[in-house]
Design an enzyme around this catalytic site. Structure first.
Site, PDB file in Angstrom:
ATOM      1  N   GLU A   1      43.558  -1.270  20.201  1.00 16.32           N
ATOM      2  CA  GLU A   1      44.373  -0.109  19.756  1.00 16.32           C
ATOM      3  C   GLU A   1      44.145   0.169  18.279  1.00 16.32           C
ATOM      4  O   GLU A   1      45.060   0.568  17.566  1.00 16.32           O
ATOM      5  CB  GLU A   1      45.868  -0.377  19.980  1.00 16.32           C
TER       6      GLU A   1
HETATM    7  C1  LIG Z   1      40.492  -7.547  25.609  1.00 12.82           C
HETATM    8  C2  LIG Z   1      40.176  -6.189  25.129  1.00 12.82           C
HETATM    9  C3  LIG Z   1      40.793  -5.093  25.708  1.00 12.82           C
HETATM   10  C4  LIG Z   1      40.489  -3.807  25.278  1.00 12.82           C
HETATM   11  N1  LIG Z   1      41.035  -2.722  25.910  1.00 12.82           N
HETATM   12  C5  LIG Z   1      40.562  -1.481  25.639  1.00 12.82           C
HETATM   13  C6  LIG Z   1      40.936  -0.364  26.434  1.00 12.82           C
HETATM   14  O1  LIG Z   1      41.754  -0.476  27.339  1.00 12.82           O
HETATM   15  N2  LIG Z   1      40.363   0.833  26.164  1.00 12.82           N
HETATM   16  C7  LIG Z   1      39.451   1.004  25.174  1.00 12.82           C
HETATM   17  O2  LIG Z   1      38.956   2.108  24.986  1.00 12.82           O
HETATM   18  N3  LIG Z   1      39.083  -0.039  24.387  1.00 12.82           N
HETATM   19  C8  LIG Z   1      39.608  -1.266  24.607  1.00 12.82           C
HETATM   20  N4  LIG Z   1      39.229  -2.333  23.834  1.00 12.82           N
HETATM   21  C9  LIG Z   1      38.326  -2.100  22.722  1.00 12.82           C
HETATM   22  C10 LIG Z   1      39.020  -2.240  21.380  1.00 12.82           C
HETATM   23  O3  LIG Z   1      39.923  -1.186  21.202  1.00 12.82           O
HETATM   24  C11 LIG Z   1      37.907  -2.293  20.308  1.00 12.82           C
HETATM   25  O4  LIG Z   1      37.314  -3.577  20.433  1.00 12.82           O
HETATM   26  C12 LIG Z   1      38.449  -2.056  18.923  1.00 12.82           C
HETATM   27  O5  LIG Z   1      38.844  -0.712  18.799  1.00 12.82           O
HETATM   28  C13 LIG Z   1      37.407  -2.339  17.825  1.00 12.82           C
HETATM   29  O6  LIG Z   1      36.147  -1.785  18.140  1.00 12.82           O
HETATM   30  P1  LIG Z   1      34.864  -2.719  18.084  1.00 12.82           P
HETATM   31  O7  LIG Z   1      35.137  -3.931  18.897  1.00 12.82           O
HETATM   32  O8  LIG Z   1      33.661  -1.929  18.446  1.00 12.82           O
HETATM   33  O9  LIG Z   1      34.759  -3.174  16.578  1.00 12.82           O
HETATM   34  P2  LIG Z   1      34.063  -2.346  15.372  1.00 12.82           P
HETATM   35  O10 LIG Z   1      34.479  -0.948  15.388  1.00 12.82           O
HETATM   36  O11 LIG Z   1      32.616  -2.651  15.411  1.00 12.82           O
HETATM   37  O12 LIG Z   1      34.738  -3.054  14.121  1.00 12.82           O
HETATM   38  C14 LIG Z   1      34.332  -4.355  13.643  1.00 12.82           C
HETATM   39  C15 LIG Z   1      35.151  -4.669  12.384  1.00 12.82           C
HETATM   40  O13 LIG Z   1      34.854  -3.714  11.358  1.00 12.82           O
HETATM   41  C16 LIG Z   1      36.041  -3.082  10.887  1.00 12.82           C
HETATM   42  N5  LIG Z   1      35.764  -1.673  10.625  1.00 12.82           N
HETATM   43  C17 LIG Z   1      35.100  -0.792  11.412  1.00 12.82           C
HETATM   44  N6  LIG Z   1      35.056   0.409  10.823  1.00 12.82           N
HETATM   45  C18 LIG Z   1      35.695   0.312   9.653  1.00 12.82           C
HETATM   46  C19 LIG Z   1      36.004   1.220   8.603  1.00 12.82           C
HETATM   47  N7  LIG Z   1      35.667   2.504   8.651  1.00 12.82           N
HETATM   48  N8  LIG Z   1      36.699   0.750   7.527  1.00 12.82           N
HETATM   49  C20 LIG Z   1      37.115  -0.529   7.468  1.00 12.82           C
HETATM   50  N9  LIG Z   1      36.844  -1.431   8.439  1.00 12.82           N
HETATM   51  C21 LIG Z   1      36.155  -1.019   9.518  1.00 12.82           C
HETATM   52  C22 LIG Z   1      37.068  -3.255  12.012  1.00 12.82           C
HETATM   53  O14 LIG Z   1      38.407  -3.272  11.499  1.00 12.82           O
HETATM   54  C23 LIG Z   1      36.666  -4.600  12.600  1.00 12.82           C
HETATM   55  O15 LIG Z   1      37.281  -5.654  11.897  1.00 12.82           O
HETATM   56  C24 LIG Z   1      39.570  -3.623  24.221  1.00 12.82           C
HETATM   57  C25 LIG Z   1      38.973  -4.734  23.607  1.00 12.82           C
HETATM   58  C26 LIG Z   1      39.255  -5.995  24.060  1.00 12.82           C
HETATM   59  C27 LIG Z   1      38.555  -7.158  23.422  1.00 12.82           C
END
Ligand SMILES: Cc1cc2nc3c(=O)[nH]c(=O)nc-3n(C[C@H](O)[C@H](O)[C@H](O)COP(=O)(O)OP(=O)(O)OC[C@H]3O[C@@H](n4cnc5c(N)ncnc54)[C@H](O)[C@@H]3O)c2cc1C
Length: 598
Positions: free
Chosen positions: A441
Site C-alpha cells: 500500500e
Molecule cells: C505480500 C505482498 C502483498 C502485496 N499485495 C499487493 C496487492 O494486492 N496489489 C498490488 O498491486 N500490489 C501488492 N503488493 C506490491 C506492493 O504494493 C509493492 O511491493 C510496493 O508498492 C513496493 O513496490 P516494489 O516492491 O516494486 O518496490 P520499489 O518500488 O522498487 O521500491 C523499492 C524501495 O525504494 C523506495 N522508493 C521507490 N521509489 C522511491 C522514490 N521516488 N522516493 C523514495 N523512495 C523510493 C521504496 O520506498 C522502497 O523502499 C504486495 C506486495 C507483497 C510483498
C-alpha cells in the site's frame, strides 16, 4: 499457543469518553448505532475473532495457500467455513451503504472490528479488507450499472475483490505500467498483461473475484497520465448479474513469502480478459486512490492489531516466566525466582508497546470518525474540514502505525527471550506477519513523501494549519490544569518541534527538494508522535474526569491509562526533538556520497 482478547472496553472508552462519539449522532447511520448497540456489536466481533479466527491463525501460517494444477487456489483448513460464517453475519457490509445491502453503520465501528479480526488473524482479515476497498472505489467512481451489479455482491461477501497495480517492472512508480487495454465490443476492453504480488488474487472463499486493474488504453500517453481503471471479474456477470462465464484471467503462481501465509499472493495473468472501464479513461489513478486510501487506513490498523496481540502475549508471559530477582529485593521470596515482570527493563518493553497501542487506537478511531464526517456530514464546511484531516492523516496513520507496529512485535518477541524465536509461542509469526504492512500500500518511505510533498502544501497548507490550531487550542484550554501538566507540557514541546520542522521545509525544501526527501520519514514520525501525544492528552483529560466523577468502580481502568500516558509523554515524546534535529540537518551529508561508493 498464543492468546487474544479483543480490547472492547478500550474502544468503548475511547469512543464514548475521549472522542465524543455521541456528538456525531446527526450523521447518517449513527442514530442506528447508539453506544449500547456499538458495545453489543463489538462484543460479537470480539467473540468471533477470539473463538473462530484466532485458532486458525497458526493453521494459516503453517499450511499456507496451495495453488492447484488447474490454477485454482485452496486456502488453509478452516478458512472457507470461517469466511462463510463471517460474510453471512454481515461483517463486510457493516458500514456500507444500505442501498447496496450494507448496514450503513459508522465507519469508525468497522475500523474497530477490523482491528479485532486482524489481531486474531491478519491473513484472513485481508480477504474482506480488500473487498471493502473495492466497494469504496466502485461506490465513488463506478457507473450506476456497475454499482448495481457489483456492490450488492461485494457487500454481502458473495464476491470478493482485489487491487491490481504492481507489475514486475512497476512498483512504486505506477507510470511504468505496461498492462494494455484494447477497446472491444459494447464498450468493453480486452486486458492483457501480468500483475504480480496480488493479495487474494485467487482463492476458494467466494464464488467470484472482482479484480480492479490498472492498465493503459492503447494509444494513451506514457506515464501516470495514461492510466485507466478496469473491473475485470474472474467470472463475467450474466444477464441477471450472477457469476457466469469464465474470464481470461488466471493465477500463474503464488509467492512463497515471509509471513501472512494464509493469504494468497498471486501472479495474475490477463490474456485478453474482458474489462469494464471504471470512471473516465486516463483518470484511473484517481479512482484507484479511493481504494488505496481505504486500504492504507486498513494497513495502518494492521500495524496496531499486531502490536496489540503481540503485547497481550508478552504481558502474559512476563507475569508467568520466572528468572532472577527484582533489583529492589525479592518480590516473591518463597518462589525459586521472581516473575520477569519485576524487572524495569522488561517493563520498559511492555509499557512502550502498550502506551503506543492505546494512543494508536484512539488515533485510528479519531481518523475513522473524520472519515464518517467526510462522507456523511451535510454541512459543507464540516465535511471539507473532516476530509482535509483524513487526507492529511492517512499517510501518518499508515506509516507510523506499521513502522512502530513491527518494532513493537519485535520488542514483544524480545520479552520471551529465546522462546520468542521458537515457533510454538507464535511470537515469530507476529513479527513475520507485521513486516509486510510497512511495505505494501505504498512503502512507508512513500507515505512520508506523500505527507511532505503532497499533503502539507495541499490547498495552501489548510489541513496542517487546522491540525496545528486544534492541538494548539487544546493546549491553551488545558495548560492551567495542574493534573494535566505531565501531558500538556510535552505535547506543547512536540507541537513546537513539528511547527519548526514544517517551517524548515518551507524555507529549505523548495530550492532544494532533496531536503524534503531526506527529512520526510523523520517528519512523518514527528507528526505521528504529536498526534499520539494529543490523543494521550485527551485520554488523560477524560480519565481524570471519570475519576473525579467516582469512576463507577472502574478506578483501576482509568488510573492505568493515566500511568501509560505519563510513560508515553516522559519516554516517547522526547523523540520529537531528535526528529527535528535530523530534519534540520538537511540532505547534504546524505547526498554527498557518490552512488558507486555505496
Ligand atoms: C505480500 C505482498 C502483498 C502485496 N499485495 C499487493 C496487492 O494486492 N496489489 C498490488 O498491486 N500490489 C501488492 N503488493 C506490491 C506492493 O504494493 C509493492 O511491493 C510496493 O508498492 C513496493 O513496490 P516494489 O516492491 O516494486 O518496490 P520499489 O518500488 O522498487 O521500491 C523499492 C524501495 O525504494 C523506495 N522508493 C521507490 N521509489 C522511491 C522514490 N521516488 N522516493 C523514495 N523512495 C523510493 C521504496 O520506498 C522502497 O523502499 C504486495 C506486495 C507483497 C510483498
Amino acid at each position: 499457543m498464543p492468546i487474544y482478547k479483543a480490547p472492547v472496553e478500550s474502544v468503548l472508552f475511547l469512543l464514548r469518553d475521549v472522542l465524543g462519539y455521541e456528538r456525531y449522532s446527526n450523521l447518517a447511520g449513527f442514530s442506528d448505532a447508539p453506544l449500547d448497540t456499538v458495545a453489543a456489536i463489538l462484543e460479537e466481533a470480539a467473540k468471533f475473532s477470539e473463538d473462530v479466527l484466532q485458532p486458525l491463525n497458526r493453521v494459516g501460517d503453517t499450511e499456507g495457500c496451495r495453488r492447484n494444477e488447474d490454477g485454482s487456489v485452496t486456502t488453509p483448513t478452516g478458512f472457507k467455513q470461517a469466511y462463510k460464517t463471517f460474510s453471512e453475519a454481515g461483517w463486510i457490509g457493516l458500514s456500507a451503504d444500505p442501498k447496496h445491502g450494507g448496514q450503513g453503520l459508522p465507519y469508525a465501528l468497522a475500523a474497530a472490528v477490523n482491528e479485532f479480526t486482524t489481531s486474531a488473524n491478519m491473513a484472513f482479515g485481508m480477504y474482506p479488507g480488500l473487498a471493502q476497498g473495492a466497494i469504496a472505489a466502485i461506490e465513488q467512481h463506478g457507473s450506476a450499472e456497475q454499482q448495481a451489479i457489483y456492490l450488492p455482491k461485494l457487500v454481502s461477501g458473495a464476491w470478493l475483490g482485489t487491487m491490481n497495480l504492481t507489475e514486475p517492472q512497476c512498483g512504486t512508480d505506477l507510470g511504468l505500467i505496461k498492462t494494455k487495454a484494447v477497446p472491444a465490443d459494447e464498450g468493453t476492453y480486452r486486458i492483457t498483461g501480468q500483475k504480480i504480488f496480488i493479495s487474494a488474487g485467487e482463492h476458494d472463499l467466494s464464488e467470484n473475484i472482482v479484480h480492479l486493474v490498472l492498465a493503459r488504453i492503447e494509444g494513451a500517453p506514457e506515464g501516470t497520465k495514461g492510466i485507466s481503471l478496469f473491473i475485470v471479474p474472474k467470472l463475467l456477470p450474466d444477464a441477471e448479474g450472477n457469476a457466469g462465464a469464465r474470464n481470461a484471467v488466471s493465477c500463474g503462481s503464488i509467492e512463497k513469502k515471509m509471513g501472512i501465509h494464509g493469504n494468497a499472493t498471486c501472479v495474475m495473468n490477463y490474456d485478453g480478459a474482458t474489462g469494464f472501464l471504471v470512471g473516465e479513461r486516463e483518470k484511473g489513478l484517481r479512482a484507484m486512490f479511493t481504494m488505496m486510501n481505504e486500504a492504507r487506513l486498513g494497513v495502518g490498523v494492521q500495524g496496531l492489531a499486531l502490536s496489540e496481540v503481540a503485547y497481550q502475549n508478552a504481558a502474559l508471559y512476563a507475569r508467568e516466566r520466572r528468572q532472577g530477582r527484582s533489583i529492589s529485593g525479592a518480590k516473591e521470596p518463597d518462589q525459586t525466582a521472581d516473575p520477569i515482570i519485576v524487572h524495569p527493563d522488561v517493563r520498559r518493553m511492555l509499557m512502550s508497546i502498550r502506551a503506543f497501542n492505546e494512543a494508536a487506537r484512539a488515533f485510528m478511531l479519531w481518523v475513522a470518525l473524520k472519515g464518517d464526517a467526510a462522507h456523511r456530514c451535510e454541512d459543507d464546511k464540516e465535511r471539507v474540514a473532516a476530509d482535509d484531516q483524513m487526507g492529511l492523516m492517512t499517510p501518518v496513520l499508515k506509516g507510523v502505525l506499521t513502522d512502530t507496529g513491527f518494532s513493537n512485535a519485535v520488542q514483544a518477541q524480545q520479552v520471551f527471550g529465546g522462546h520468542g524465536y521458537i515457533a510454538e509461542h507464535g511470537m515469530e509469526q507476529f513479527v513475520r506477519d507485521a513486516r509486510i504492512a510497512m511495505i505494501y500500500e505504498g512503502a512507508n518511505g512513500i507515505q512520508a513523501l506523500d505527507l511532505v510533498g503532497r499533503k502539507l502544501p495541499k490547498d495552501g497548507g489548510r489541513a496542517v494549519m487546522a491540525f496545528f490550531n486544534e492541538v494548539g487550542a487544546f493546549v491553551k484550554e488545558n495548560e492551567a490544569d495542574a493534573a494535566l501538566e505531565p501531558y500538556i507540557t510535552p505535547l506543547k514541546a512536540g507541537l513546537d518541534h513539528l511547527q519548526q520542522a514544517t517551517m524548515w521545509f518551507m524555507q529549505n525544501a523548495m530550492a532544494k527538494p532533496d531536503n524534503a526527501g531526506a527529512g520526510s520519514t523523520d517528519y512523518m514520525h514527528l507528526f505521528g508522535l504529536v498526534a499520539l501525544g494529543y490523543m494521550w492528552s485527551r485520554i488523560a483529560k477524560a480519565a481524570n474526569e471519570k475519576l473525579k466523577d467516582g469512576a463507577n468502580g472502574d478506578a483501576a481502568f482509568y488510573e492505568t491509562r493515566l500511568t501509560l500516558g505519563r510513560y508515553f509523554m516522559e519516554r516517547t515524546m522526547p523523540e520529537t526533538a531528535a526528529h527535528l534535529a535530523r530534519i534540520s540537518s538537511g540532505a547534504d551529508a546524505m547526498m554527498a556520497m557518490k552512488a558507486e561508493a555505496f
